[in-house]
Write a protein that holds these residues in place. Structure first.
Motif, PDB file in Angstrom:
ATOM      1  N   ASP A   3       0.832  -1.206   0.000  1.00  0.00           N
ATOM      2  CA  ASP A   3       0.000   0.000   0.000  1.00  0.00           C
ATOM      3  C   ASP A   3       0.868   1.257   0.000  1.00  0.00           C
ATOM      4  OD1 ASP A   3       0.933  -0.135   2.541  1.00  0.00           O
ATOM      5  OD2 ASP A   3      -1.032  -0.214   3.523  1.00  0.00           O
ATOM      6  N   CYS A   4       2.173   1.087  -0.210  1.00  0.00           N
ATOM      7  CA  CYS A   4       3.082   2.240  -0.316  1.00  0.00           C
ATOM      8  C   CYS A   4       3.155   2.662  -1.788  1.00  0.00           C
ATOM      9  CB  CYS A   4       4.464   1.857   0.205  1.00  0.00           C
ATOM     10  SG  CYS A   4       5.729   3.088  -0.170  1.00  0.00           S
ATOM     11  N   ILE A   5       2.797   3.925  -2.064  1.00  0.00           N
ATOM     12  CA  ILE A   5       2.742   4.339  -3.488  1.00  0.00           C
ATOM     13  C   ILE A   5       4.125   4.296  -4.126  1.00  0.00           C
ATOM     14  CG2 ILE A   5       0.611   5.682  -3.411  1.00  0.00           C
ATOM     15  CD1 ILE A   5       2.260   8.214  -3.215  1.00  0.00           C
ATOM     16  N   PHE A   6       5.179   4.576  -3.362  1.00  0.00           N
ATOM     17  CA  PHE A   6       6.505   4.579  -3.993  1.00  0.00           C
ATOM     18  C   PHE A   6       7.008   3.149  -4.227  1.00  0.00           C
ATOM     19  CE2 PHE A   6       7.922   9.203  -2.839  1.00  0.00           C
ATOM     20  CZ  PHE A   6       6.899   9.692  -3.628  1.00  0.00           C
ATOM     21  N   CYS A   7       6.651   2.207  -3.360  1.00  0.00           N
ATOM     22  CA  CYS A   7       6.948   0.792  -3.662  1.00  0.00           C
ATOM     23  C   CYS A   7       6.216   0.371  -4.930  1.00  0.00           C
ATOM     24  CB  CYS A   7       6.541  -0.110  -2.504  1.00  0.00           C
ATOM     25  SG  CYS A   7       7.717  -0.143  -1.137  1.00  0.00           S
ATOM     26  N   ARG A   8       5.002   0.844  -5.081  1.00  0.00           N
ATOM     27  CA  ARG A   8       4.225   0.467  -6.271  1.00  0.00           C
ATOM     28  C   ARG A   8       4.813   1.087  -7.531  1.00  0.00           C
ATOM     29  NH1 ARG A   8      -2.042   0.956  -5.289  1.00  0.00           N
ATOM     30  NH2 ARG A   8      -2.002  -0.069  -7.323  1.00  0.00           N
ATOM     31  N   ARG A  45      14.282  -0.579  -1.814  1.00  0.00           N
ATOM     32  CA  ARG A  45      13.977  -1.114  -0.481  1.00  0.00           C
ATOM     33  C   ARG A  45      13.061  -0.124   0.265  1.00  0.00           C
ATOM     34  NH1 ARG A  45      18.095  -3.478   3.421  1.00  0.00           N
ATOM     35  NH2 ARG A  45      19.596  -2.851   1.867  1.00  0.00           N
ATOM     36  N   HIS A  46      12.009  -0.618   0.867  1.00  0.00           N
ATOM     37  CA  HIS A  46      11.116   0.261   1.618  1.00  0.00           C
ATOM     38  C   HIS A  46      11.745   0.602   2.963  1.00  0.00           C
ATOM     39  CE1 HIS A  46       7.309   2.104   2.922  1.00  0.00           C
ATOM     40  NE2 HIS A  46       7.749   1.722   4.118  1.00  0.00           N
ATOM     41  N   ILE A  47      12.112   1.867   3.101  1.00  0.00           N
ATOM     42  CA  ILE A  47      12.559   2.420   4.390  1.00  0.00           C
ATOM     43  C   ILE A  47      11.697   3.661   4.565  1.00  0.00           C
ATOM     44  CG2 ILE A  47      14.502   3.295   5.746  1.00  0.00           C
ATOM     45  CD1 ILE A  47      16.361   2.103   3.488  1.00  0.00           C
ATOM     46  N   PHE A  96       5.830   8.193   3.148  1.00  0.00           N
ATOM     47  CA  PHE A  96       6.740   7.566   4.112  1.00  0.00           C
ATOM     48  C   PHE A  96       7.477   6.377   3.502  1.00  0.00           C
ATOM     49  CE2 PHE A  96       4.317  10.557   6.409  1.00  0.00           C
ATOM     50  CZ  PHE A  96       5.224  11.061   7.336  1.00  0.00           C
ATOM     51  N   HIS A  97       8.218   6.703   2.453  1.00  0.00           N
ATOM     52  CA  HIS A  97       9.216   5.831   1.816  1.00  0.00           C
ATOM     53  C   HIS A  97      10.316   6.811   1.426  1.00  0.00           C
ATOM     54  CE1 HIS A  97      10.163   2.459  -1.325  1.00  0.00           C
ATOM     55  NE2 HIS A  97      11.152   3.348  -1.375  1.00  0.00           N
ATOM     56  N   ILE A  98      11.534   6.588   1.889  1.00  0.00           N
ATOM     57  CA  ILE A  98      12.626   7.552   1.674  1.00  0.00           C
ATOM     58  C   ILE A  98      12.658   8.029   0.228  1.00  0.00           C
ATOM     59  CG2 ILE A  98      15.139   7.747   1.414  1.00  0.00           C
ATOM     60  CD1 ILE A  98      15.532   6.228   3.956  1.00  0.00           C
TER      61      ILE A  98
HETATM   62 ZN    ZN Z   1       7.584   1.847   0.022  1.00  0.00          ZN
END
Ligand code: ZN
Ligand code: 5GP
Length: 113
Positions: A3-8, A45-47, A96-98
């Motif tokens: 559900d992290c847009i930047f991971c997506r 990497r999700h941080i 909230f993804h660096i």
């Molecule tokens: Zn992320």
């Protein structure tokens, strides 16, 4: 699915104007640009923020900064640019993804808002 847009975005699950990617890093144009050039650099990497970095992330974050400087040159920002990392709600962080902001193509004011 994250559900992290930047991971997506990193997983090509959400569309973005990606200008660079490798095994560790993805760079894409900000959807609400604050300068003629406004690119976000993220680790795959999700941080959640720089305050949550761990010792093992030091090389990765160095690579993130180095990659931003190489892309700044490629984008014609030889006369200057700004890099920004907002951290935490009071630091102006909304995702909230660096991510490192690369801003250029206009004169930058100081102090920042
Ligand atoms: Zn992320
Ligand atoms: P922050 O305020 O967390 O430092 O920065 C988040 C940035 O992400 C903002 O500049 C915002 O415009 C950008 N942004 C938020 N959602 C999206 C999106 O879905 N796509 C792109 N390309 N940028 C986004």
């Amino acid at each position: 699915m994250s559900d992290c847009i930047f991971c997506r975005i990193a997983g090509h699950d959400l569309p973005a104007d990606v200008i660079f990617e490798d095994e560790d890093i993805v760079a894409f144009r900000d959807s609400n640009p604050q300068a003629p050039v406004h690119v976000l650099f993220i680790p795959r990497r999700h941080i959640s923020g720089i305050g949550e970095m761990e010792s093992e992330d030091q090389l990765l974050m160095g690579k993130l900064l180095y990659t931003a400087t190489r892309q700044a040159k490629a984008l014609g920002l030889g006369e200057g640019y700004r890099v920004v990392i907002n951290n935490g709600r009071k630091g102006g962080q909304h995702v909230f993804h660096i991510h490192l902001h690369l801003l250029g193509g206009r004169n930058m004011g100081w102090p920042p808002g």
